[in-house]
Write a protein that holds these residues in place. Structure first.
Motif, PDB file in Angstrom:
ATOM      1  N   ALA A 116       0.824  -1.208   0.000  1.00 37.13           N
ATOM      2  CA  ALA A 116       0.000   0.000   0.000  1.00 37.13           C
ATOM      3  C   ALA A 116       0.858   1.258   0.000  1.00 37.13           C
ATOM      4  CB  ALA A 116      -0.938   0.000   1.206  1.00 37.13           C
ATOM      5  N   ASP A 117       2.056   1.178   0.571  1.00 31.52           N
ATOM      6  CA  ASP A 117       2.953   2.338   0.582  1.00 31.52           C
ATOM      7  C   ASP A 117       3.303   2.815  -0.815  1.00 31.52           C
ATOM      8  OD1 ASP A 117       3.069   2.935   3.243  1.00 31.52           O
ATOM      9  OD2 ASP A 117       4.875   1.754   3.635  1.00 31.52           O
ATOM     10  N   ALA A 118       3.323   1.902  -1.772  1.00 32.84           N
ATOM     11  CA  ALA A 118       3.569   2.302  -3.164  1.00 32.84           C
ATOM     12  C   ALA A 118       2.446   3.209  -3.653  1.00 32.84           C
ATOM     13  CB  ALA A 118       3.699   1.078  -4.056  1.00 32.84           C
ATOM     14  N   LEU A 119       1.238   2.900  -3.259  1.00 36.21           N
ATOM     15  CA  LEU A 119       0.099   3.748  -3.620  1.00 36.21           C
ATOM     16  C   LEU A 119       0.184   5.091  -2.897  1.00 36.21           C
ATOM     17  CD1 LEU A 119      -2.801   1.150  -3.521  1.00 36.21           C
ATOM     18  CD2 LEU A 119      -1.867   2.260  -5.544  1.00 36.21           C
ATOM     19  N   LYS A 120       0.646   5.054  -1.663  1.00 27.11           N
ATOM     20  CA  LYS A 120       0.803   6.282  -0.875  1.00 27.11           C
ATOM     21  C   LYS A 120       1.778   7.231  -1.569  1.00 27.11           C
ATOM     22  CE  LYS A 120       1.529   7.462   3.983  1.00 27.11           C
ATOM     23  NZ  LYS A 120       1.967   6.909   5.277  1.00 27.11           N
ATOM     24  N   ALA A 121       2.862   6.663  -2.086  1.00 22.68           N
ATOM     25  CA  ALA A 121       3.877   7.470  -2.760  1.00 22.68           C
ATOM     26  C   ALA A 121       3.348   8.093  -4.047  1.00 22.68           C
ATOM     27  CB  ALA A 121       5.102   6.616  -3.063  1.00 22.68           C
ATOM     28  N   SER A 122       2.325   7.482  -4.631  1.00 17.72           N
ATOM     29  CA  SER A 122       1.771   8.013  -5.875  1.00 17.72           C
ATOM     30  C   SER A 122       1.007   9.319  -5.645  1.00 17.72           C
ATOM     31  CB  SER A 122       0.841   6.988  -6.533  1.00 17.72           C
ATOM     32  OG  SER A 122      -0.391   6.914  -5.829  1.00 17.72           O
ATOM     33  N   GLY A 123       0.618   9.573  -4.394  1.00 21.22           N
ATOM     34  CA  GLY A 123      -0.093  10.810  -4.078  1.00 21.22           C
ATOM     35  C   GLY A 123      -1.599  10.693  -4.190  1.00 21.22           C
ATOM     36  N   ASP A 124      -2.097   9.534  -4.582  1.00 25.06           N
ATOM     37  CA  ASP A 124      -3.544   9.332  -4.684  1.00 25.06           C
ATOM     38  C   ASP A 124      -4.056   8.850  -3.329  1.00 25.06           C
ATOM     39  OD1 ASP A 124      -6.157   8.728  -5.252  1.00 25.06           O
ATOM     40  OD2 ASP A 124      -5.717   7.475  -6.999  1.00 25.06           O
ATOM     41  N   ASP A 125      -4.398   9.812  -2.484  1.00 23.41           N
ATOM     42  CA  ASP A 125      -4.777   9.505  -1.105  1.00 23.41           C
ATOM     43  C   ASP A 125      -5.980   8.579  -1.011  1.00 23.41           C
ATOM     44  OD1 ASP A 125      -2.717  11.130  -0.191  1.00 23.41           O
ATOM     45  OD2 ASP A 125      -4.009  12.893  -0.005  1.00 23.41           O
ATOM     46  N   ALA A 126      -7.006   8.823  -1.823  1.00 22.71           N
ATOM     47  CA  ALA A 126      -8.225   8.018  -1.747  1.00 22.71           C
ATOM     48  C   ALA A 126      -7.941   6.565  -2.120  1.00 22.71           C
ATOM     49  CB  ALA A 126      -9.305   8.605  -2.644  1.00 22.71           C
ATOM     50  N   THR A 127      -7.154   6.358  -3.149  1.00 26.68           N
ATOM     51  CA  THR A 127      -6.818   4.994  -3.561  1.00 26.68           C
ATOM     52  C   THR A 127      -6.004   4.304  -2.477  1.00 26.68           C
ATOM     53  OG1 THR A 127      -6.844   5.649  -5.879  1.00 26.68           O
ATOM     54  CG2 THR A 127      -5.715   3.594  -5.358  1.00 26.68           C
ATOM     55  N   TYR A 128      -5.065   5.030  -1.902  1.00 25.37           N
ATOM     56  CA  TYR A 128      -4.253   4.471  -0.816  1.00 25.37           C
ATOM     57  C   TYR A 128      -5.138   4.068   0.357  1.00 25.37           C
ATOM     58  CZ  TYR A 128      -1.294   4.263   3.297  1.00 25.37           C
ATOM     59  OH  TYR A 128      -0.707   3.861   4.470  1.00 25.37           O
ATOM     60  N   LEU A 129      -6.018   4.967   0.789  1.00 28.90           N
ATOM     61  CA  LEU A 129      -6.877   4.658   1.926  1.00 28.90           C
ATOM     62  C   LEU A 129      -7.801   3.479   1.622  1.00 28.90           C
ATOM     63  CD1 LEU A 129      -7.674   8.253   3.192  1.00 28.90           C
ATOM     64  CD2 LEU A 129      -6.226   6.554   4.304  1.00 28.90           C
ATOM     65  N   ASN A 130      -8.314   3.420   0.408  1.00 37.27           N
ATOM     66  CA  ASN A 130      -9.155   2.280   0.034  1.00 37.27           C
ATOM     67  C   ASN A 130      -8.372   0.972   0.073  1.00 37.27           C
ATOM     68  OD1 ASN A 130     -11.827   3.240  -0.377  1.00 37.27           O
ATOM     69  ND2 ASN A 130     -11.163   4.240  -2.255  1.00 37.27           N
ATOM     70  N   SER A 131      -7.077   1.040  -0.242  1.00 40.98           N
ATOM     71  CA  SER A 131      -6.256  -0.174  -0.217  1.00 40.98           C
ATOM     72  C   SER A 131      -6.038  -0.687   1.211  1.00 40.98           C
ATOM     73  CB  SER A 131      -4.906   0.079  -0.896  1.00 40.98           C
ATOM     74  OG  SER A 131      -4.048   0.841  -0.068  1.00 40.98           O
ATOM     75  N   LEU A 132      -6.302   0.164   2.189  1.00 42.64           N
ATOM     76  CA  LEU A 132      -6.120  -0.230   3.589  1.00 42.64           C
ATOM     77  C   LEU A 132      -7.323  -0.983   4.162  1.00 42.64           C
ATOM     78  CD1 LEU A 132      -4.476   2.981   5.090  1.00 42.64           C
ATOM     79  CD2 LEU A 132      -3.342   0.867   4.388  1.00 42.64           C
ATOM     80  N   LYS A 133      -8.428  -0.988   3.469  1.00 37.51           N
ATOM     81  CA  LYS A 133      -9.637  -1.624   4.008  1.00 37.51           C
ATOM     82  C   LYS A 133      -9.417  -3.070   4.443  1.00 37.51           C
ATOM     83  CE  LYS A 133     -13.071   1.381   1.929  1.00 37.51           C
ATOM     84  NZ  LYS A 133     -14.159   1.515   0.958  1.00 37.51           N
ATOM     85  N   PRO A 134      -8.733  -3.905   3.640  1.00 38.49           N
ATOM     86  CA  PRO A 134      -8.516  -5.290   4.112  1.00 38.49           C
ATOM     87  C   PRO A 134      -7.709  -5.358   5.413  1.00 38.49           C
ATOM     88  CG  PRO A 134      -8.019  -5.109   1.763  1.00 38.49           C
ATOM     89  CD  PRO A 134      -8.244  -3.716   2.280  1.00 38.49           C
ATOM     90  N   ILE A 135      -6.796  -4.443   5.595  1.00 35.58           N
ATOM     91  CA  ILE A 135      -6.002  -4.412   6.824  1.00 35.58           C
ATOM     92  C   ILE A 135      -6.888  -4.004   7.997  1.00 35.58           C
ATOM     93  CG2 ILE A 135      -4.090  -3.235   7.998  1.00 35.58           C
ATOM     94  CD1 ILE A 135      -2.812  -3.000   5.153  1.00 35.58           C
ATOM     95  N   PHE A 136      -7.711  -2.997   7.789  1.00 33.53           N
ATOM     96  CA  PHE A 136      -8.594  -2.519   8.847  1.00 33.53           C
ATOM     97  C   PHE A 136      -9.628  -3.577   9.227  1.00 33.53           C
ATOM     98  CE2 PHE A 136      -6.423   1.298   8.326  1.00 33.53           C
ATOM     99  CZ  PHE A 136      -6.884   2.275   9.177  1.00 33.53           C
ATOM    100  N   GLU A 137      -9.964  -4.456   8.290  1.00 37.64           N
ATOM    101  CA  GLU A 137     -10.931  -5.522   8.553  1.00 37.64           C
ATOM    102  C   GLU A 137     -10.367  -6.608   9.464  1.00 37.64           C
ATOM    103  OE1 GLU A 137     -14.101  -5.917   7.730  1.00 37.64           O
ATOM    104  OE2 GLU A 137     -14.400  -4.304   6.287  1.00 37.64           O
ATOM    105  N   GLN A 138      -9.066  -6.695   9.570  1.00 34.82           N
ATOM    106  CA  GLN A 138      -8.443  -7.747  10.370  1.00 34.82           C
ATOM    107  C   GLN A 138      -8.422  -7.357  11.841  1.00 34.82           C
ATOM    108  OE1 GLN A 138      -4.705  -9.203   8.775  1.00 34.82           O
ATOM    109  NE2 GLN A 138      -5.321  -8.571   6.711  1.00 34.82           N
ATOM    110  N   GLU A 139      -9.117  -8.117  12.641  1.00 36.74           N
ATOM    111  CA  GLU A 139      -9.219  -7.831  14.075  1.00 36.74           C
ATOM    112  C   GLU A 139      -7.912  -8.080  14.813  1.00 36.74           C
ATOM    113  OE1 GLU A 139     -12.557  -9.983  15.643  1.00 36.74           O
ATOM    114  OE2 GLU A 139     -13.928  -9.047  14.231  1.00 36.74           O
ATOM    115  N   ASP A 140      -7.072  -8.948  14.263  1.00 40.43           N
ATOM    116  CA  ASP A 140      -5.839  -9.298  14.964  1.00 40.43           C
ATOM    117  C   ASP A 140      -4.725  -8.264  14.772  1.00 40.43           C
ATOM    118  OD1 ASP A 140      -5.724 -10.072  12.269  1.00 40.43           O
ATOM    119  OD2 ASP A 140      -4.208 -11.596  12.662  1.00 40.43           O
ATOM    120  N   ILE A 141      -4.962  -7.273  13.930  1.00 42.96           N
ATOM    121  CA  ILE A 141      -3.981  -6.202  13.755  1.00 42.96           C
ATOM    122  C   ILE A 141      -4.278  -5.122  14.786  1.00 42.96           C
ATOM    123  CG2 ILE A 141      -3.106  -4.419  12.199  1.00 42.96           C
ATOM    124  CD1 ILE A 141      -3.705  -6.313   9.889  1.00 42.96           C
ATOM    125  N   ASP A 142      -3.249  -4.698  15.477  1.00 45.43           N
ATOM    126  CA  ASP A 142      -3.365  -3.727  16.552  1.00 45.43           C
ATOM    127  C   ASP A 142      -4.023  -2.430  16.070  1.00 45.43           C
ATOM    128  OD1 ASP A 142      -2.732  -2.842  19.260  1.00 45.43           O
ATOM    129  OD2 ASP A 142      -1.307  -1.495  18.275  1.00 45.43           O
TER     130      ASP A 142
END
Length: 169
Positions: free
Chosen positions: A17-43
Motif C-alpha cells: 500500500a505504501d507504493a500507492l501512498k507514494a503516488s499521491g492518490d490519497d483516496a486509492t491508498y486509503l481504500n487499499s487499507l480496508k482489508p487491513i482494517f478488517e483484520q481484528e488481529d492487527i493492533d
C-alpha cells in the motif's frame, strides 16, 4: 512473495500500500487499507497511525472526499474494535473536521464512556458545546474534566465561559 503465501500478512500489505501512498492518490491508498482494517488481529494503534496524517490533512484542507474515504475506515475501526475509545475518537475527529459537529459529539461521548483518561477528547467536546452554544452541557463536561484533570487549565477556561454565559441568561 509473502502475500502469495499469506494474503492477510499486515506488514506486507502495508508495504504494498505504501507504493500507492507514494503516488499521491490519497483516496486509492486509503481504500487499499480496508482489508487491513478488517483484520481484528492487527493492533488498533497501527491502524490509527495510518489515519492520523489524513485527519490532519482534512483539518487543514477540508477535503470532503478524503474525509468520506477516511470515515469508511473509521467505521471499520468501530466495528472491529468496538471497545476501544480510539475507534470513536478517530471518527469524532474526522466528523469534526468535516463540519459535522453533532455527529462528532456523539462519537466523542462514546469514546469518553469507554476511556476517561484522555483530556484531548474532553477538550474536543468542550469546543463543540461552545460552538453549539450549549452552555449547560459545557458546564457539565468542564466540571467532569476539572475533577479528572485538575491540572488542565483549558477546562477551567471553558468552565468560566460556561458560568459567564449561564449568568447572562
Amino acid at each position: 512473495k509473502i502475500l502469495a503465501i499469506n494474503p492477510s500478512d499486515a506488514p506486507a500489505t502495508l508495504a504494498l500500500a505504501d507504493a500507492l501512498k507514494a503516488s499521491g492518490d490519497d483516496a486509492t491508498y486509503l481504500n487499499s487499507l480496508k482489508p487491513i482494517f478488517e483484520q481484528e488481529d492487527i493492533d488498533i494503534d497501527a491502524k490509527v497511525k495510518e489515519l492520523i496524517p489524513y485527519i490532519r490533512k482534512i483539518a487543514d484542507t477540508g477535503d470532503k472526499n478524503l474525509a468520506m474515504v477516511s470515515l469508511q475506515l473509521s467505521d471499520i475501526l468501530e466495528i472491529k474494535h468496538p471497545d476501544e475509545a480510539k475507534s470513536y475518537s478517530v471518527s469524532g475527529d474526522l466528523l469534526y473536521h468535516s463540519g459535522r459537529n453533532k455527529e462528532a459529539l456523539e462519537k466523542y461521548k462514546k469514546a469518553i464512556s469507554l476511556d476517561q483518561t484522555v483530556f484531548a477528547i474532553y477538550e474536543q467536546v468542550m469546543y463543540i458545546y461552545l460552538e453549539l452554544g450549549d452552555f449547560t452541557a459545557l458546564l457539565e463536561i468542564t466540571e467532569e474534566a476539572i475533577d479528572l484533570f485538575p491540572n488542565q487549565s483549558r477546562a477551567y477556561y471553558f468552565n468560566g465561559i460556561a458560568l459567564s454565559q449561564k449568568a447572562k441568561s
